[in-house]
Enzyme design. Structure first.
Site, PDB file in Angstrom:
ATOM      1  N   LYS A   1       0.372   6.081   3.312  1.00 20.12           N
ATOM      2  CA  LYS A   1       1.319   4.963   3.233  1.00 20.12           C
ATOM      3  C   LYS A   1       2.541   5.442   2.466  1.00 20.12           C
ATOM      4  O   LYS A   1       2.434   5.795   1.288  1.00 20.12           O
ATOM      5  CB  LYS A   1       0.688   3.773   2.508  1.00 20.12           C
ATOM      6  CG  LYS A   1      -0.181   2.934   3.406  1.00 20.12           C
ATOM      7  CD  LYS A   1      -0.569   1.638   2.718  1.00 20.12           C
ATOM      8  CE  LYS A   1      -1.434   0.792   3.629  1.00 20.12           C
ATOM      9  NZ  LYS A   1      -1.922  -0.419   2.949  1.00 20.12           N
TER      10      LYS A   1
ATOM     11  N   ARG B   1      12.898  13.624  11.836  1.00 17.01           N
ATOM     12  CA  ARG B   1      11.718  12.982  12.463  1.00 17.01           C
ATOM     13  C   ARG B   1      10.391  13.476  11.878  1.00 17.01           C
ATOM     14  O   ARG B   1       9.347  13.407  12.519  1.00 17.01           O
ATOM     15  CB  ARG B   1      11.689  13.198  13.970  1.00 17.01           C
ATOM     16  CG  ARG B   1      12.832  12.535  14.689  1.00 17.01           C
ATOM     17  CD  ARG B   1      12.452  12.193  16.115  1.00 17.01           C
ATOM     18  NE  ARG B   1      13.584  11.624  16.790  1.00 17.01           N
ATOM     19  CZ  ARG B   1      14.494  12.349  17.443  1.00 17.01           C
ATOM     20  NH1 ARG B   1      14.379  13.652  17.488  1.00 17.01           N
ATOM     21  NH2 ARG B   1      15.501  11.755  18.020  1.00 17.01           N
TER      22      ARG B   1
ATOM     23  N   ASN C   1      -7.285  -3.332  -0.250  1.00 20.28           N
ATOM     24  CA  ASN C   1      -6.364  -4.306  -0.843  1.00 20.28           C
ATOM     25  C   ASN C   1      -7.104  -5.335  -1.690  1.00 20.28           C
ATOM     26  O   ASN C   1      -6.530  -6.346  -2.082  1.00 20.28           O
ATOM     27  CB  ASN C   1      -5.591  -5.042   0.259  1.00 20.28           C
ATOM     28  CG  ASN C   1      -4.685  -4.107   1.006  1.00 20.28           C
ATOM     29  OD1 ASN C   1      -4.160  -3.151   0.432  1.00 20.28           O
ATOM     30  ND2 ASN C   1      -4.526  -4.349   2.293  1.00 20.28           N
TER      31      ASN C   1
ATOM     32  N   HIS D   1       1.705  -2.989 -12.069  1.00 20.41           N
ATOM     33  CA  HIS D   1       0.903  -3.238 -10.869  1.00 20.41           C
ATOM     34  C   HIS D   1      -0.580  -3.370 -11.242  1.00 20.41           C
ATOM     35  O   HIS D   1      -1.270  -4.269 -10.774  1.00 20.41           O
ATOM     36  CB  HIS D   1       1.127  -2.068  -9.897  1.00 20.41           C
ATOM     37  CG  HIS D   1       0.312  -2.141  -8.658  1.00 20.41           C
ATOM     38  ND1 HIS D   1       0.544  -3.092  -7.679  1.00 20.41           N
ATOM     39  CD2 HIS D   1      -0.751  -1.409  -8.231  1.00 20.41           C
ATOM     40  CE1 HIS D   1      -0.333  -2.919  -6.702  1.00 20.41           C
ATOM     41  NE2 HIS D   1      -1.135  -1.909  -7.013  1.00 20.41           N
TER      42      HIS D   1
ATOM     43  N   GLU E   1      -4.228   0.624   9.500  1.00 23.50           N
ATOM     44  CA  GLU E   1      -4.542  -0.765   9.151  1.00 23.50           C
ATOM     45  C   GLU E   1      -4.528  -1.684  10.378  1.00 23.50           C
ATOM     46  O   GLU E   1      -3.980  -2.780  10.328  1.00 23.50           O
ATOM     47  CB  GLU E   1      -3.544  -1.251   8.098  1.00 23.50           C
ATOM     48  CG  GLU E   1      -4.188  -2.131   7.041  1.00 23.50           C
ATOM     49  CD  GLU E   1      -3.355  -2.283   5.787  1.00 23.50           C
ATOM     50  OE1 GLU E   1      -3.466  -1.424   4.904  1.00 23.50           O
ATOM     51  OE2 GLU E   1      -2.583  -3.242   5.710  1.00 23.50           O
TER      52      GLU E   1
ATOM     53  N   LYS F   1     -11.830   6.304  -0.407  1.00 21.85           N
ATOM     54  CA  LYS F   1     -10.594   6.014   0.339  1.00 21.85           C
ATOM     55  C   LYS F   1     -10.544   6.816   1.630  1.00 21.85           C
ATOM     56  O   LYS F   1     -10.175   6.297   2.685  1.00 21.85           O
ATOM     57  CB  LYS F   1      -9.359   6.282  -0.527  1.00 21.85           C
ATOM     58  CG  LYS F   1      -8.087   5.971   0.248  1.00 21.85           C
ATOM     59  CD  LYS F   1      -6.935   5.531  -0.588  1.00 21.85           C
ATOM     60  CE  LYS F   1      -5.767   5.115   0.312  1.00 21.85           C
ATOM     61  NZ  LYS F   1      -4.615   4.685  -0.431  1.00 21.85           N
TER      62      LYS F   1
ATOM     63  N   HIS G   1      -0.201  -8.874  -5.719  1.00 15.46           N
ATOM     64  CA  HIS G   1       1.167  -8.763  -5.195  1.00 15.46           C
ATOM     65  C   HIS G   1       1.964 -10.029  -5.474  1.00 15.46           C
ATOM     66  O   HIS G   1       3.159  -9.969  -5.776  1.00 15.46           O
ATOM     67  CB  HIS G   1       1.147  -8.488  -3.691  1.00 15.46           C
ATOM     68  CG  HIS G   1       0.809  -7.063  -3.362  1.00 15.46           C
ATOM     69  ND1 HIS G   1       0.214  -6.696  -2.186  1.00 15.46           N
ATOM     70  CD2 HIS G   1       0.987  -5.914  -4.062  1.00 15.46           C
ATOM     71  CE1 HIS G   1       0.033  -5.373  -2.176  1.00 15.46           C
ATOM     72  NE2 HIS G   1       0.485  -4.886  -3.314  1.00 15.46           N
TER      73      HIS G   1
ATOM     74  N   GLU H   1      -7.202   0.137 -10.448  1.00 13.40           N
ATOM     75  CA  GLU H   1      -7.507   0.543  -9.057  1.00 13.40           C
ATOM     76  C   GLU H   1      -8.929   1.120  -8.976  1.00 13.40           C
ATOM     77  O   GLU H   1      -9.624   0.917  -7.988  1.00 13.40           O
ATOM     78  CB  GLU H   1      -6.501   1.577  -8.541  1.00 13.40           C
ATOM     79  CG  GLU H   1      -5.073   1.074  -8.412  1.00 13.40           C
ATOM     80  CD  GLU H   1      -4.834   0.051  -7.289  1.00 13.40           C
ATOM     81  OE1 GLU H   1      -5.673  -0.085  -6.390  1.00 13.40           O
ATOM     82  OE2 GLU H   1      -3.785  -0.624  -7.353  1.00 13.40           O
TER      83      GLU H   1
ATOM     84  N   HIS I   1      -5.486  -7.429  -4.363  1.00 17.16           N
ATOM     85  CA  HIS I   1      -4.040  -7.238  -4.242  1.00 17.16           C
ATOM     86  C   HIS I   1      -3.309  -8.467  -3.692  1.00 17.16           C
ATOM     87  O   HIS I   1      -2.092  -8.536  -3.809  1.00 17.16           O
ATOM     88  CB  HIS I   1      -3.727  -6.012  -3.366  1.00 17.16           C
ATOM     89  CG  HIS I   1      -3.932  -4.714  -4.096  1.00 17.16           C
ATOM     90  ND1 HIS I   1      -5.152  -4.346  -4.619  1.00 17.16           N
ATOM     91  CD2 HIS I   1      -3.081  -3.703  -4.399  1.00 17.16           C
ATOM     92  CE1 HIS I   1      -5.037  -3.167  -5.206  1.00 17.16           C
ATOM     93  NE2 HIS I   1      -3.792  -2.752  -5.094  1.00 17.16           N
TER      94      HIS I   1
ATOM     95  N   ARG J   1      -9.306  -1.108   6.729  1.00 19.83           N
ATOM     96  CA  ARG J   1      -8.527  -0.578   5.603  1.00 19.83           C
ATOM     97  C   ARG J   1      -8.204  -1.669   4.576  1.00 19.83           C
ATOM     98  O   ARG J   1      -7.911  -1.390   3.409  1.00 19.83           O
ATOM     99  CB  ARG J   1      -7.250   0.099   6.121  1.00 19.83           C
ATOM    100  CG  ARG J   1      -6.505   0.829   5.020  1.00 19.83           C
ATOM    101  CD  ARG J   1      -5.492   1.831   5.528  1.00 19.83           C
ATOM    102  NE  ARG J   1      -4.757   2.405   4.415  1.00 19.83           N
ATOM    103  CZ  ARG J   1      -4.084   3.538   4.473  1.00 19.83           C
ATOM    104  NH1 ARG J   1      -4.031   4.233   5.584  1.00 19.83           N
ATOM    105  NH2 ARG J   1      -3.441   3.993   3.401  1.00 19.83           N
TER     106      ARG J   1
END
Ligand code: GLY
Length: 361
Positions: free
Chosen positions: A144, A122, A245, A265, A236, A226, A252, A186, A248, A241
């Site tokens: 993330k 956990r 993106n 990417h 998010e 960031k 994506h 980025e 993106h 946030r």
């Protein structure tokens, strides 16, 4: 002692982000290992060859038990089967809750090791030691973590903050130029969406050759940007946030369609940024001059500005099924000037279609 610049990132837990040149050689000066029962270093085969041995030696010098779990290189390693292998490894090494996982590598290592740390018993502590520009400016901080599932990127995961991030720009010296460029996509994202000053720095740069001092400045700036966003919208939920993106949505989608396979990417994000700039221009919120400036900057860093041969319809479909789509409505991050991204925008599919057709020509 080599000093690093420390950025405080305060979320559900505190996560200092240290940026500097030559930090990894004296890791023990930048992170307190004393409270841990043991350490597991998770890295990939290439990074292990370059830096793993040195980090292992530093960890072993603490007198604690240290074990090594190595992943294959590449995106395919970011999978549930790697995570399962990780659990088995931790179990067979009797890893308890006081163990620290040290993730040494790029985004694949960081996201996968972070997910193992988030879910084993956990949740146990993990330290991010990013070795690529992309990981140093983006993926290693913010919590993330996760893996790809059924062909979908980052489909399974969690928000789980690292105990600390140590970004050593000296490690970027060994990065192949292509990897460096992908990280720059980025950096360009931050500049266009949030930081005109950073944009000007990139614009003034005459080549792709960055000194350690320049890299320190760039990584520090991006980490600060960031951290500021993650602190106000850690999971998010409020929408802030989403600014991270920027570029993106189409990025994506490009990664999901087969004709763009083999590209990185960063390359997908670069085209995604152009798409957003053109959409913003069509909506009358971004000047044509700014679109040209953005194109010029992306091309200067040898990143693509279009995706000839890709099917615009396939892209539209991929955008519709993106996991960030809410109630069938894609929320776009648009731009109204350099450094001025705006989140939570809707765009008529017709406008998106026209821009994608242009880019795919
Ligand atoms: N890379 C985007 C985020 O961390 O939210």
């Amino acid at each position: 002692m080599k000093t690093g610049h420390i950025i405080k990132l305060e979320t559900s837990r505190q996560c200092p982000v240290t940026v500097g040149d030559g930090l990894i050689e004296h890791l023990e000066e930048h992170f307190d290992f004393s409270g841990y029962s043991s350490m597991v270093l998770i890295t990939d085969t290439i990074v292990h060859r370059l830096y793993g041995r040195g980090v292992l030696a530093t960890l072993k010098a603490t007198g604690k038990k240290v074990s090594l779990f190595t992943l294959p290189t590449g995106e395919r390693a970011k999978s549930l089967s790697t995570v399962e292998r990780g659990y088995k490894f931790l179990l067979s090494n009797n890893v308890d809750r006081k163990c620290l996982i040290c993730a040494l590598g790029g985004g694949v290592v960081g996201d996968t090791a972070g997910f193992i740390a988030a879910s084993y018993l956990r949740g146990i502590d993990y330290l991010q030691l990013p070795t690529t520009l992309l990981a140093q400016v983006d993926s290693s901080l913010g919590g993330k973590v996760g893996v790809n599932f059924k062909g979908k990127k980052n489909m399974v995961g969690s928000f789980y903050q690292p105990t600390a991030v140590i970004a050593d720009v000296a490690l970027l010296q060994s990065l192949p130029p292509a990897e460096m460029r992908h990280g720059l996509a980025e950096v360009i994202k931050y500049a266009i969406a949030m930081d005109e000053g950073l944009y000007r720095i990139l614009e003034r740069k005459e080549d792709n050759d960055f000194s350690a001092a320049e890299l320190k400045d760039i990584v520090r700036r991006c980490c600060r940007l960031k951290a500021g966003i993650v602190e106000i919208d850690e999971t998010e939920k409020t929408g802030q946030r989403a600014i991270l993106n920027f570029g993106h949505t189409v990025g994506h989608a490009l990664e999901a369609v087969s004709r763009f396979k083999g590209k990185s990417h960063g390359e997908a994000v670069a085209v995604g940024i152009i798409a957003v700039a053109k959409i913003s221009q069509r909506l009358g919120i971004l000047k044509a001059d700014d679109v040209e400036r953005i194109k010029k900057l992306i091309a200067k860093f040898e990143l693509p500005t279009s995706c000839p041969g890709v099917s615009p319809d396939a892209l539209i479909n991929a955008i519709r099924f993106d996991k960030k789509t809410t109630l069938g409505q894609t929320r776009w991050v648009l731009v109204k000037g350099i450094g001025k991204g705006i989140t939570d925008q809707t765009v008529a599919e017709e406008v998106v279609g026209k821009v994608l057709e242009e880019l795919c020509r």
